[in-house]
Design an enzyme around this catalytic site. Structure first.
Site, PDB file in Angstrom:
ATOM      1  CG  HIS A  17      -0.536   0.398   2.478  1.00 60.46           C
ATOM      2  ND1 HIS A  17      -0.194  -0.508   3.459  1.00 60.46           N
ATOM      3  CD2 HIS A  17      -0.337   1.621   3.020  1.00 60.46           C
ATOM      4  CE1 HIS A  17       0.190   0.155   4.544  1.00 60.46           C
ATOM      5  NE2 HIS A  17       0.120   1.446   4.299  1.00 60.46           N
ATOM      6  CG  ASP A  53       0.064  -3.899   2.857  1.00 59.80           C
ATOM      7  OD1 ASP A  53       0.558  -3.396   1.831  1.00 59.80           O
ATOM      8  OD2 ASP A  53      -0.312  -3.232   3.840  1.00 59.80           O
ATOM      9  CD  GLN A 106      -2.362   6.184  10.013  1.00 62.29           C
ATOM     10  OE1 GLN A 106      -2.391   6.297  11.220  1.00 62.29           O
ATOM     11  NE2 GLN A 106      -2.950   5.163   9.398  1.00 62.29           N
ATOM     12  N   GLY A 107       2.664   6.469   8.651  1.00 63.14           N
ATOM     13  CA  GLY A 107       4.042   6.782   8.285  1.00 63.14           C
ATOM     14  C   GLY A 107       5.024   5.689   8.691  1.00 63.14           C
ATOM     15  CG  ASP A 108       5.501   4.121  12.372  1.00 57.51           C
ATOM     16  OD1 ASP A 108       6.560   4.756  12.207  1.00 57.51           O
ATOM     17  OD2 ASP A 108       4.757   4.266  13.366  1.00 57.51           O
ATOM     18  CB  SER A 109       2.743   1.978   6.185  1.00 54.66           C
ATOM     19  OG  SER A 109       1.480   1.783   6.735  1.00 54.66           O
TER      20      SER A 109
HETATM   21  N1  ARG Z   1      -1.269   2.297   7.176  1.00 51.27           N
HETATM   22  C1  ARG Z   1      -0.419   3.099   7.991  1.00 51.27           C
HETATM   23  C2  ARG Z   1       0.617   3.790   7.122  1.00 51.27           C
HETATM   24  O1  ARG Z   1       0.374   3.930   5.954  1.00 51.27           O
HETATM   25  C3  ARG Z   1       0.133   2.331   9.156  1.00 51.27           C
HETATM   26  C4  ARG Z   1      -0.913   2.139  10.155  1.00 51.27           C
HETATM   27  C5  ARG Z   1      -0.483   1.307  11.282  1.00 51.27           C
HETATM   28  N2  ARG Z   1      -1.522   1.424  12.247  1.00 51.27           N
HETATM   29  C6  ARG Z   1      -1.508   0.828  13.429  1.00 51.27           C
HETATM   30  N3  ARG Z   1      -2.473   1.113  14.254  1.00 51.27           N
HETATM   31  N4  ARG Z   1      -0.588  -0.041  13.740  1.00 51.27           N
HETATM   32  O2  ARG Z   1       1.604   4.319   7.587  1.00 51.27           O
END
Ligand code: ARG
Length: 263
Positions: free
Chosen positions: A76, A121, A207-210
């Site tokens: 993603h 993913d 967000q941003g750790d993905s």
């Molecule tokens: N989808 C998020 C990203 O794009 C990461 C989300 C992780 N969320 C969590 N609750 N662990 O950075």
């Protein structure tokens, strides 16, 4: 349930794009901040060199060095497969503002075949040059899909928070599929692995750790990657653990995909 699934996943994917824009601003703004807050919710700063295979990607995601010239990240975080020179990988530093940062451009992206927004993913990014840093081993059996995991990243330090200049780390316990499915009816247990403090929350990726790794020590005491930061409902909320791609499930696919990129 199906529409909830799709809505949630779409939110997560759009979040990555938003984060990409934020990341640039945040890095620039924090350069002058003497006391920047660390990333990951409930974490502490990682030491320089502690996780040498950690990579920051310019679209606002994390990643890990699978080989010295291939970064493993989340599907993603990328928009498809093919030639791609638009991504910059920053490696070798806990502090993204450091003059020691190694920056290398991408040449090619390989998004998990069949990726459609749920499950699968993972993605690989081929770099223009190898980076002379240690790589992170990936789990190819389920043996390490349990215990306590380490998470790290430059993402938001709280839900709705900004991207971070300094790498943050934390540890989170494994959450079994049955418990995780109580939180998320749309979990894909064979492809996803959950972690977090179920009752308390408070510690999580955000967000941003993905795309970044979730990892632990193997029987020989070496770090091994068991997950890829994927999604969650908010960040660090009680009863909503973080969801990670289950690396062991995709190990063979990742290996052959890396071989097709020329290692
Ligand atoms: N989808 C998020 C990203 O794009 C990461 C989300 C992780 N969320 C969590 N609750 N662990 O950075």
């Amino acid at each position: 349930m199906r529409s909830f699934l799709f809505t949630l996943r779409r939110t997560v994917a759009v979040g990555a794009a938003t984060v990409a824009a934020l990341a640039l601003t945040a890095t620039a703004a924090l350069a002058d901040d003497p006391t920047p807050r660390p990333g990951v919710v409930g974490g502490t700063p990682a030491q320089q060199g502690e996780f040498p295979w950690m990579v920051r990607l310019s679209m606002g995601c994390g990643g890990s060095l699978y080989t010295q010239q291939i970064v493993l990240t989340a599907a993603h975080c990328v928009s498809g497969s093919g030639a791609n020179t638009s991504i910059t990988a920053t490696a070798g530093v806990a502090d993204l503002g450091s003059s020691q940062a190694i920056k290398v451009k991408s040449t090619r992206v390989l998004q998990a075949p069949g990726y459609n927004g749920s499950g699968k993913d993972w993605a690989l990014i081929k770099l223009a040059q190898p980076i002379n840093l240690p790589t992170l081993k990936t789990a190819d059996t389920t043996a390490y899909n349990n215990g306590t995991f380490t998470i790290a990243g430059w993402g938001a330090d709280r839900e709705g928070g900004s991207q971070q200049r300094r790498l943050l780390k934390a540890t989170v316990p494994f959450v079994d599929d049955t418990a995780c499915q109580q939180a998320y009816g749309n979990l894909i247990p064979g492809e996803e692995i959950c972690a977090g403090y179920l009752d308390q929350g408070g510690v999580d990726t955000c967000q941003g750790d993905s795309g970044g790794p979730m990892f632990r020590k193997d029987a020989a005491g070496a770090w091994i990657q068991v997950g890829i930061v994927s999604w969650g409902e908010g960040c660090a909320r009680p009863h909503y653990p973080g969801v990670y791609s289950e690396v062991s499930t995709f190990a063979a696919n990742i290996k052959s995909a890396a071989a097709s990129l020329g290692g």
